[in-house]
Scaffold this motif. Structure first.
Motif, mmCIF file in Angstrom:
data_model
loop_
_atom_site.group_PDB
_atom_site.id
_atom_site.type_symbol
_atom_site.label_atom_id
_atom_site.label_comp_id
_atom_site.label_asym_id
_atom_site.label_seq_id
_atom_site.Cartn_x
_atom_site.Cartn_y
_atom_site.Cartn_z
ATOM 1 N N THR A 68 1.153 -0.814 -0.180
ATOM 2 C CA THR A 68 -0.660 0.179 0.254
ATOM 3 C C THR A 68 1.119 1.739 0.338
ATOM 4 O O THR A 68 2.147 1.384 0.896
ATOM 5 N N LEU A 69 0.201 2.337 -0.535
ATOM 6 C CA LEU A 69 0.880 3.698 -1.128
ATOM 7 C C LEU A 69 0.690 4.431 -1.055
ATOM 8 O O LEU A 69 -0.365 4.342 -0.093
ATOM 9 N N LEU A 70 1.148 5.679 -0.208
ATOM 10 C CA LEU A 70 1.246 6.475 0.240
ATOM 11 C C LEU A 70 -0.450 7.327 -1.023
ATOM 12 O O LEU A 70 0.208 7.553 -2.235
ATOM 13 N N GLY A 71 -1.121 8.211 -0.718
ATOM 14 C CA GLY A 71 -2.221 8.348 -1.893
ATOM 15 C C GLY A 71 -3.428 7.803 -1.981
ATOM 16 O O GLY A 71 -4.194 7.084 -3.027
ATOM 17 N N ASP A 72 -2.887 6.667 -2.476
ATOM 18 C CA ASP A 72 -3.668 5.026 -2.525
ATOM 19 C C ASP A 72 -5.307 5.207 -1.542
ATOM 20 O O ASP A 72 -5.397 5.488 -0.505
ATOM 21 N N GLU A 73 -6.324 4.943 -2.547
ATOM 22 C CA GLU A 73 -7.487 5.415 -1.859
ATOM 23 C C GLU A 73 -8.001 3.902 -1.458
ATOM 24 O O GLU A 73 -7.746 2.579 -2.007
ATOM 25 N N VAL A 74 -7.882 3.739 0.076
ATOM 26 C CA VAL A 74 -7.850 1.683 0.552
ATOM 27 C C VAL A 74 -9.097 1.604 1.422
ATOM 28 O O VAL A 74 -9.267 3.438 1.949
ATOM 29 N N ILE A 75 -9.325 0.992 1.123
ATOM 30 C CA ILE A 75 -11.084 0.302 1.575
ATOM 31 C C ILE A 75 -10.905 -0.859 3.033
ATOM 32 O O ILE A 75 -10.504 -1.874 2.159
ATOM 33 N N ALA A 76 -11.523 -0.902 3.837
ATOM 34 C CA ALA A 76 -10.822 -2.160 4.828
ATOM 35 C C ALA A 76 -12.710 -2.749 4.887
ATOM 36 O O ALA A 76 -13.567 -1.760 5.612
ATOM 37 N N THR A 77 -12.867 -4.257 4.307
ATOM 38 C CA THR A 77 -14.273 -4.137 4.084
ATOM 39 C C THR A 77 -14.750 -5.288 5.129
ATOM 40 O O THR A 77 -13.408 -6.294 5.466
ATOM 41 N N VAL A 78 -14.517 -5.410 6.149
ATOM 42 C CA VAL A 78 -15.049 -6.068 7.176
ATOM 43 C C VAL A 78 -16.478 -6.776 7.510
ATOM 44 O O VAL A 78 -17.116 -6.490 7.567
ATOM 45 N N LEU A 79 -16.195 -8.094 8.330
ATOM 46 C CA LEU A 79 -17.437 -9.202 8.070
ATOM 47 C C LEU A 79 -17.083 -9.939 9.519
ATOM 48 O O LEU A 79 -16.005 -10.665 9.882
ATOM 49 N N LEU A 80 -18.094 -10.033 10.824
ATOM 50 C CA LEU A 80 -18.253 -10.363 11.340
ATOM 51 C C LEU A 80 -18.672 -12.367 10.748
ATOM 52 O O LEU A 80 -19.965 -12.238 10.530
ATOM 53 N N GLU A 81 -17.595 -13.031 11.337
ATOM 54 C CA GLU A 81 -17.762 -14.420 10.892
ATOM 55 C C GLU A 81 -18.843 -15.465 11.580
ATOM 56 O O GLU A 81 -19.853 -15.993 10.921
ATOM 57 N N LYS A 82 -18.784 -15.338 12.362
ATOM 58 C CA LYS A 82 -19.442 -16.024 13.837
ATOM 59 C C LYS A 82 -19.093 -15.956 15.396
ATOM 60 O O LYS A 82 -18.449 -14.981 15.675
ATOM 61 N N VAL A 83 -19.893 -15.498 16.258
ATOM 62 C CA VAL A 83 -19.751 -15.315 17.508
ATOM 63 C C VAL A 83 -20.017 -16.116 18.895
ATOM 64 O O VAL A 83 -20.766 -17.116 18.263
ATOM 65 N N GLN A 84 -18.615 -16.822 19.724
ATOM 66 C CA GLN A 84 -18.831 -17.836 20.481
ATOM 67 C C GLN A 84 -18.985 -17.885 21.365
ATOM 68 O O GLN A 84 -17.136 -16.766 22.298
ATOM 69 N N GLY A 85 -19.457 -17.987 22.656
ATOM 70 C CA GLY A 85 -19.497 -16.747 23.844
ATOM 71 C C GLY A 85 -19.056 -15.986 23.682
ATOM 72 O O GLY A 85 -20.049 -15.045 23.439
ATOM 73 N N ALA A 86 -18.017 -15.541 24.469
ATOM 74 C CA ALA A 86 -17.649 -14.708 24.527
ATOM 75 C C ALA A 86 -16.536 -13.539 23.042
ATOM 76 O O ALA A 86 -16.332 -12.413 23.399
ATOM 77 N N ARG A 87 -16.668 -14.427 22.562
ATOM 78 C CA ARG A 87 -15.617 -14.522 21.115
ATOM 79 C C ARG A 87 -15.869 -14.173 19.861
ATOM 80 O O ARG A 87 -17.587 -14.773 19.305
ATOM 81 N N ALA A 88 -15.087 -13.120 19.400
ATOM 82 C CA ALA A 88 -15.882 -12.882 17.818
ATOM 83 C C ALA A 88 -15.292 -13.380 16.681
ATOM 84 O O ALA A 88 -14.000 -12.503 16.951
ATOM 85 N N PHE A 89 -14.893 -13.781 15.429
ATOM 86 C CA PHE A 89 -14.484 -14.317 15.061
ATOM 87 C C PHE A 89 -14.611 -12.837 13.923
ATOM 88 O O PHE A 89 -15.625 -13.009 12.537
ATOM 89 N N TYR A 90 -13.766 -12.183 13.234
ATOM 90 C CA TYR A 90 -13.713 -11.720 11.692
ATOM 91 C C TYR A 90 -13.033 -11.904 11.094
ATOM 92 O O TYR A 90 -11.830 -12.201 10.955
ATOM 93 N N GLU A 91 -13.411 -11.636 9.764
ATOM 94 C CA GLU A 91 -12.157 -11.633 8.766
ATOM 95 C C GLU A 91 -12.632 -9.978 8.061
ATOM 96 O O GLU A 91 -13.745 -8.570 8.068
ATOM 97 N N THR A 92 -10.700 -9.530 7.449
ATOM 98 C CA THR A 92 -11.351 -8.011 7.298
ATOM 99 C C THR A 92 -10.225 -7.743 6.216
ATOM 100 O O THR A 92 -9.358 -8.807 5.729
#
Length: 136
Positions: A68-92
């Motif tokens: 990734t370079l200076l000046g790049d237009e960057v987007i992070a796409t976040v997805l919550l895959e699952k919640v298990q007890g007090a834990r959450a599993f994400y993909e970004t």
């Protein structure tokens, strides 16, 4: 990515993000993931749940695809895959246009804001992150 609601988070690439090699330092991606995941949480969770819970990262597994370079237009796409007890599993997925720059799998622990102990989320809060067909 599974069949849950995704959340896009715009990332500003700052001059201080750039390392001696002329691209974003690898450690900076983890800051971006934390910012994006917390923004995802605040965007879907009701205000009372946001006030009552904190999040602590337990693990990040990151695959760097392109610099990734200076000046790049960057987007992070976040997805919550699952919640298990007090834990959450994400993909970004961090992208520049259609080009994937990095993929991150992470796990997080939900913490009660008062006791600072792990806390399970209420079912109605969890349901806000998943399509109606998945929550039933």
């Amino acid at each position: 990515m599974s069949n849950t609601f995704t959340h896009d988070y715009a990332i500003a690439v700052e001059p201080q993000d750039i390392d001696f090699m002329g691209h974003v330092n690898n450690a900076r991606y983890l800051n971006w993931v934390q910012e994006a995941v917390l923004d995802h949480w605040r965007s879907f969770a009701p205000p009372h749940a946001v006030a009552a819970h904190l999040w602590v990262a337990l693990k990040h597994e990151i695959t760097y695809r392109r610099p990734t370079l200076l000046g790049d237009e960057v987007i992070a796409t976040v997805l919550l895959e699952k919640v298990q007890g007090a834990r959450a599993f994400y993909e970004t997925v961090i992208r520049r246009g259609e080009e994937v720059l990095a993929e991150v799998k992470s796990s997080w622990c939900c913490i009660d804001a008062e006791t600072l102990r792990p806390a399970r989320l209420a079912r109605d809060v969890i349901a806000r992150f998943f399509p109606l067909t998945e929550a039933s």
